[in-house]
Structures are given as C-alpha cells and as structure tokens.
Design an enzyme around this catalytic site. Structure first.
Site, PDB file in Angstrom:
ATOM      1  N   TRP A   1     -74.592 -61.292  73.939  1.00  0.00           N
ATOM      2  CA  TRP A   1     -75.417 -62.263  73.210  1.00  0.00           C
ATOM      3  C   TRP A   1     -76.766 -62.439  73.893  1.00  0.00           C
ATOM      4  CZ3 TRP A   1     -75.527 -65.881  69.199  1.00  0.00           C
ATOM      5  CH2 TRP A   1     -76.382 -66.970  69.364  1.00  0.00           C
TER       6      TRP A   1
ATOM      7  N   ASN B   1     -80.275 -65.237  73.570  1.00  0.00           N
ATOM      8  CA  ASN B   1     -81.103 -66.208  72.867  1.00  0.00           C
ATOM      9  C   ASN B   1     -82.505 -66.163  73.466  1.00  0.00           C
ATOM     10  OD1 ASN B   1     -78.859 -67.748  74.520  1.00  0.00           O
ATOM     11  ND2 ASN B   1     -80.571 -69.172  74.611  1.00  0.00           N
ATOM     12  N   ASP B   2     -82.971 -67.181  74.173  1.00  0.00           N
ATOM     13  CA  ASP B   2     -84.386 -67.298  74.518  1.00  0.00           C
ATOM     14  C   ASP B   2     -84.909 -66.156  75.402  1.00  0.00           C
ATOM     15  OD1 ASP B   2     -83.491 -69.673  73.511  1.00  0.00           O
ATOM     16  OD2 ASP B   2     -84.292 -70.927  75.095  1.00  0.00           O
TER      17      ASP B   2
ATOM     18  N   GLN C   1     -81.920 -65.074  78.002  1.00  0.00           N
ATOM     19  CA  GLN C   1     -80.641 -65.763  78.078  1.00  0.00           C
ATOM     20  C   GLN C   1     -79.556 -64.810  77.610  1.00  0.00           C
ATOM     21  OE1 GLN C   1     -80.404 -69.901  78.456  1.00  0.00           O
ATOM     22  NE2 GLN C   1     -81.380 -68.583  79.948  1.00  0.00           N
TER      23      GLN C   1
ATOM     24  N   SER D   1     -83.217 -71.625  80.252  1.00  0.00           N
ATOM     25  CA  SER D   1     -84.499 -70.948  80.083  1.00  0.00           C
ATOM     26  C   SER D   1     -85.522 -71.330  81.144  1.00  0.00           C
ATOM     27  CB  SER D   1     -85.068 -71.248  78.700  1.00  0.00           C
ATOM     28  OG  SER D   1     -84.311 -70.589  77.725  1.00  0.00           O
TER      29      SER D   1
END
Length: 738
Positions: free
Chosen positions: A299, A301-302, A318, A370
């Site tokens: 996975w 994200n940011d 991330q 983050s």
C-alpha cells in the site's frame, strides 16, 4: 430368460457396472492440455492456456477436476474476452459441465449455439461480495437438439465485481451430473509460530493475500529488534496472492528469530531470498502505471521526504510492505536522476520500535507518519562525520511528536536521532524548510545571522484557539525549536515554498497549502505567513491529496507530486501517485494564480506523434486516430467558434469542454483569445488533464477501462463547427522498459 437378464442388469447397475452397450460420456473439453487446442481465443481475459487453479488476487478456487480449468480472472475482473469451441454434434441427452464465478446474465456465462442461435446459457452463482469460487455441476437437457451441430461460447464481457467466469469438464452424457456439496471453506486459524532462519538472502519474503487475512511478525537478530509489523498473511498456503519483502541485507550469515502469528502452514512458507517472487510480471501487471513511479509491493498513501541531493531525486512515501490496505506506515524510498526513471531502494524508516532500547537504528517508536526531507548544508545539527552532507528527514512519530532521522550516506541508511521528539504538540506532517535571509531582514538570533538563515517547520496543528491550522516553528540547530505563529484553516500535510511571478526574479511570492492542495499566496518572513487575499485558490481536481514538493531542485524549480487515491484491485500494490508537475505563478485576469503542468522531462517518453490534416471538426466529421496500447500524451488546441461542446474520447474515457459554462469537465477554464488548450496524459490505470497553460489540473481513474488497450482516440464537436489549431497524439514508452 428375459426376466433373468433384467435381474442381472439391475444387479450390475447397483454394482456400478453396465451389462450392455450403455452410451459412454463424450468429453468435449477437460482443459488439461498446454493450451486451448482448437478453441478460438478472443480478448485478454482467458490468456493463452487454461489456468492451473486460482490466479493472482483471486480467492481460492475449488470444485474443478484435474489440474486445469477455464478461469477468466487473469489480470483481475477488468479484462474481457471469449472462448469459442469448434463445432460438434449433439449425441447425448444432456450436456453437463462445471461452472463458477460471476453470475451476470449474458456477461459471465457459457452459451450453447445451434444454427447460430443461443439455445442454452448458464452463469456462475455470484453477483456480490461474499461469494465462493467453487465450481459446481450444471446440466442442460439437449434431447431436442440431438443430431444437430452446435458450438459453445464461454463469455467474459464484464469488468466489475465478479466479472469473470470459471468452467471445466464439459461432457455429453446420458444422465445428469449430481451437484457437489461445497466445502465449508474455512481456512486454518492463526497460530503462534517461532522460527529460526539463517539470513541467506537480502530479503525476508512474506506470503500475502489480497483478500481477508491477518497476523503479525516480529523479527529479531541477536538481541536487536529489526522489524515488527502487522501482516495480511494468506489464510492458507494455496491463497498467496503476492509476496511482500523486508530488507535484511545487513544481517547476511546471521540467524534471525521470527515470531509469527499466522496459520502454521503459512508461517512455514516465510523464507529468505535475493529475488522477489513475482506471480505477475513485475512492472508489467495489468494495472501497473507505466509513466510514473509505483512501488513494487504493498500500500501507498502520502508522498514524503521529497528532496534533490547530489544528482538524485529522493522520493519517499507512506508504505505498508505487508498488505494492500493502510497499516504499519514504513517509509518507502526510491531515487531517480530525472524524476521519470526510478530505482526502488530498501525501506528507509520502520515502525514499531515501542521504546525498545536495542532496536534497528531506522525504527521509530510507533508509526512513521508523513513528513519531508532536506540537506543540512551548514552542519547545523552537528551530525556530519565526513565530507558527505547530512540528509535530514522530518516526520511524525505517532503519539510521540515530530521526529528527525538522519543519513550520512546519501539516503541509503537512516538513524532515528536520540533527541526525538523535537516538537511535542497535537498535530502531524512537518515540512522542513531552510529559510535564507534577504538583505535588510532581521535574523532570529546571533547563530542565524552567522548562518545566513534558519530552519522552519510548518506543521499541521490542532492547538486551541486556532482550530485546524498550520503552526510555524524555527530553529538553528534542528534540535531546539521555537513556536512562532499559526495560520488557521488548513488540514494535514502543509507545504511552503517561494516562486517568482511570471518568471520575474525580483517579484516573488510565497505559497502555502494543506493536504487538499487549495492554496494561498502571500508573504513569509521566516516566522509568519501573511496571505494577500481572502480564501484559497484551486488548481488540482479529482482524487488528489497530500501532495508535496521536492526541496532543493536545480534552477529553483518547484516540482509537486500528489497521492492519487485510485485503487488497484487484485494487484500486489495499491493506490498511486500523480505525475511530477512543475508549479509556476502567473498573472491572470483573476489575479496571480498557481499553475501546474507535467514536468518537461516526461517528454523523453514520447514517440513520433499521430497528427491530422483536418483544419476543423463538425458534428458530422470528427477527427479520429486508430491507436494501439494504453500510453498516450494528447495535445489539443481548438477554437470552438460555433460549437457548444468539444469532446476528446480515448477508449472508454472522455474529456469534455462546455463552451457556455466554460468548464473542462468540472474545472473552470476560460478560453484564451477564443482558444481552448488542454493536454491529456493517459496511463494504464489513470489519466491526467492539464487545462490551459496549467490553469487547472485533474487526476482521474480510468475506471472500468483500466488496463484495457485504447483502439481509437477521437476529437469531436457538437452544436457547430470548431477550428483545429493543433492536435497531436504521442504514443508513450514505459518508464520500466529500455
């Protein structure tokens, strides 16, 4: 005698035998061969040969016979296709077969055609989540068609949930096949398994599921805690969808102790290896982005820690390395010479230290949320040990505060500093900026005067009475920080940078925004940001979030990358990133605005363009390009004139400009001197639209078209004629292929 024969016949029948020449079953297909033989294959869903059970990303498949079956889950539910049998003569009362998968009428089915007409059709049982991949018997009564020639079609014309079909063991028979009892299908439960393994490869390889799974992993080498994280372990040894990995290269030849919470048979599959097992071709999976970076596994994200240093662009993100959903929050790490071609490195930061004194140097106490990165040119932190400048990563160690990690080897290894946390507050996501003084400015301290500047952290904060805000802290040594000011009205992932207006070096503004990228323009004096207008402006649209800009880019360019919140179902990776976009400030009729355009470096991937001789488009005469592949950079400039709408169609996706509302899709975009300019960059799972000269920018998923080739690209007008100034369609090369 007749009665005796009848008695013998009954007795032999009860024993499972036959006395006379009862008609034997005729096998039409059992799909045990190396390919489909004389069956005709169309589309991509069925591949070139029968499957050997379940496919990557699929639940466990059962109920089929032998080793092979038809399984159109190749590449997930997105691809479509059809298998057509050679003609055969119907010679028995029944046609029996095993079928499973999707239950979409006329979409995921097997059809029997007689005289070219569909006379029988069957689907799998599933149309919503919670179903099973078990194949069961289906029987067609075909007595009325005996002696006629027939053809079978196995169809996958669905790209949504349960958009696939499974078929096996097609036979003509004199009797119906009895339904099977589906198994309870309960996977073995988790166990606490302790394992000792010699580190014989650079990676610890983990069997992961893309469906329901769970577990935990703790790795020790000697007395040192090396990894500790939650894992989406496969529920059984036949349910592995992909292999995750954790870097163990520094421990070659030593013994690792693993505590695994997982089914015992799955825990025993964990192993060391230099090479990552790829159940799908690495970097060529059906939804793998080909024009931008994406991580091998897990996975994202940011975007985090974006910085240019010593000839390399460093990109962090991330990362959950042991599952395809949000968890753990390691920092992934990749480097590039040009922001286009990337090399993935071992994970930079690890979670889960939990204040264990002897833990891996890169391990935080909890999750590594983050943050950003920079280079300590003046050695203000005192960590430089040689000629190499120290790289500094600032991030949120969840529940502890803002933290720093440092690298003395160009980002290859990282150390969590002893002074952490450097800031305690209710907030997260620090942006680390070096602020240089201009002539006449007053330094914050004697040390700052000597340095010619000071450090700034802009960080999301929830301190009363400011509500959600960006807080500004200053420091000269990276360890001691002073709270200076607050800017209310922003949420998560702050960004702060300076740009010239219209390229004029003596006319600069500062820009600030949060996770939604809605920005303000103003002044910043190293301690406080002062907007020069009310509210915020917007350039980014679509599922775009938590963007960050590279620090220290040569030429003082500002390059931004965002989290593209686009799911990648049934892939060994999930979510995506935007293309790198260059930000500029321009004077417009509405005032100074930020513009975003794909970086010029992307153009190295362009092949020779497709062009047109047409100088206009009308409702009756669109411009149409016959194309192949999925990667395109499309440049359009038209003058709408009498047209009400301009429409660019690429495969199943489209971008529309409405003249009356002056909107490019949902984005406001006025014509410039009567001209409409826009650019569309198409990738396998997504596309991006740049309107005007970057006045608006949209990130969008390709939806049901994701992973499908594009055979036509068309530009059309409705309501009247439009003049063509420029239309170019550039096929693009993949960044992953030489």
């Amino acid at each position: 005698m007749k009665q005796l024969m009848a008695t013998l016949t009954l007795a032999l029948t009860l024993l499972g035998g036959t006395l006379f020449a009862a008609e034997n079953d005729i096998v039409i297909a059992d799909f045990e061969g190396p390919d489909y033989g004389t069956w005709k294959v169309e589309g991509e869903a069925f591949g070139k040969a029968p499957a050997k059970g379940g496919l990557p990303g699929q639940m466990q498949v059962g109920g089929f016979e032998g080793k092979g079956l038809v399984n159109s889950f190749l590449g997930g539910d997105g691809p479509t296709g059809k298998l057509t049998s050679p003609p055969f003569t119907i010679q028995r009362d029944y046609l029996s077969f095993l079928i499973g998968g999707g239950g979409h009428k006329d979409k995921t089915c097997m059809n029997l055609l007689v005289d070219g007409e569909v006379v029988r059709s069957a689907t799998g049982p599933n149309i919503q989540s919670g179903g099973s991949e078990f194949l069961n018997w289906e029987n067609w009564d075909v007595k009325r068609y005996k002696g006629k020639e027939a053809v079978l079609e196995i169809v996958d014309d669905s790209s949504g949930g349960w958009g696939h079909i499974n078929v096996d063991q097609i036979v003509q028979s004199g009797t119906k096949a009895e339904k099977k009892k589906a198994p309870a299908d309960k996977p073995p439960g988790p166990s606490r398994v302790e394992i000792e393994l010699e580190v014989t490869g650079k990676n610890l390889l983990l069997p992961i599921t893309g469906g329901k799974g769970g577990g935990n992993l703790t790795v020790m080498v000697g007395d040192q805690l090396v990894h500790r994280l939650k894992c989406t372990f496969a529920p059984g040894k036949d349910a592995v969808d992909w292999w995750g990995y954790l870097d163990m290269s520094e421990y070659q030849g030593k013994t690792a102790k693993l505590l695994v919470i997982a089914p015992e048979e799955v825990a025993e599959m964990i192993k060391f290896g230099d090479e990552l097992p790829n159940l799908q071709p690495l970097y060529d999976e059906s939804l793998r982005p080909q024009l931008r970076f994406s991580q091998k596994r897990g996975w994202n994200n940011d975007p985090n820690g974006m910085v240019y240093h010593d000839g390399e662009y460093h990109f962090f993100w991330q990362c959950n390395p042991a599952g395809n959903q949000w968890a753990n929050m390691y920092w992934g790490h990749a480097v590039s010479p040009d922001m286009i071609h990337w090399t993935e490195l071992p994970h930079a930061l690890r979670n889960g230290g939990d204040r264990v004194e002897n833990r891996h140097p890169s391990m935080a106490v909890r999750n590594c949320f983050s943050g950003s990165a920079n280079v300590d040119e003046h050695n203000t932190g005192g960590w430089q040990t040689g000629d190499e400048k120290v790289m500094v990563a600032a991030f949120t160690d969840t529940g502890c505060g803002e933290a720093l990690a440092i690298s003395n080897d160009r980002g290859r290894t990282w150390k969590y500093i002893e002074e952490n946390p450097i800031i305690r507050h209710k907030g997260r996501d620090p942006k680390l900026v070096w602020y240089e003084y201009e002539e006449g400015e007053t330094p914050i301290s004697t040390e700052a005067k000597q340095l010619g500047g000071h450090w700034v952290i802009a960080v999301y904060n929830e301190q009363k009475p400011f509500g959600r805000n960006i807080a500004f802290y200053t420091s000269t040594n990276l360890k001691d920080w002073t709270e200076q000011s607050h800017l209310p009205g922003y949420f998560e992932c702050p960004e702060l940078f300076q740009l010239p207006v219209d390229g004029e070096a003596n006319n600069k503004r500062w820009v600030i925004f949060g996770a939604d990228a809605r920005y303000a323009i103003g002044a910043f004096d190293g301690k406080r940001f002062t907007p020069e207008h009310e509210g915020k402006h917007q350039v980014h649209w679509g599922p775009y979030y938590a963007s960050q800009c590279f620090s220290r880019v040569p030429g003082d360019r500002v390059i931004q990358v965002g989290w593209a919140r686009i799911g990648m179902p049934r892939m060994p990776f999930n979510q995506g990133f935007s293309l790198p976009t260059e930000l500029t400030l321009r004077t417009t009729p509405d005032g100074i605005r930020m513009c975003a355009q794909p970086v010029k470096e992307l153009e190295v991937l362009r092949e020779d363009p497709l062009t047109t001789d047409a100088n206009s488009i009308t409702p009756e005469k669109p411009v149409r390009f016959e194309t192949e592949g999925q990667l395109f950079d499309i440049v359009v400039e038209v003058e709408p004139q009498e047209a009400r709408e301009i429409l660019l169609q690429f495969g199943e996706n489209r971008v529309k400009y409405n003249v009356a509302s002056a909107k490019l899709d949902e984005m406001p975009l006025k014509l410039t001197d009567g001209k409409l300019k826009f650019r569309v960059v198409v990738d396998r799972p997504m596309y991006e639209v740049c309107g005007g000269e970057g006045n608006v920018y949209k990130t969008a998923p390709r939806g049901g078209a994701a992973g499908k080739p594009i055979s036509t690209i068309q530009l059309s007008a409705s309501g009247g004629e439009a003049k063509i100034n420029d239309v170019r369609v550039y096929p693009m090369r993949s960044i992953w292929k030489k």
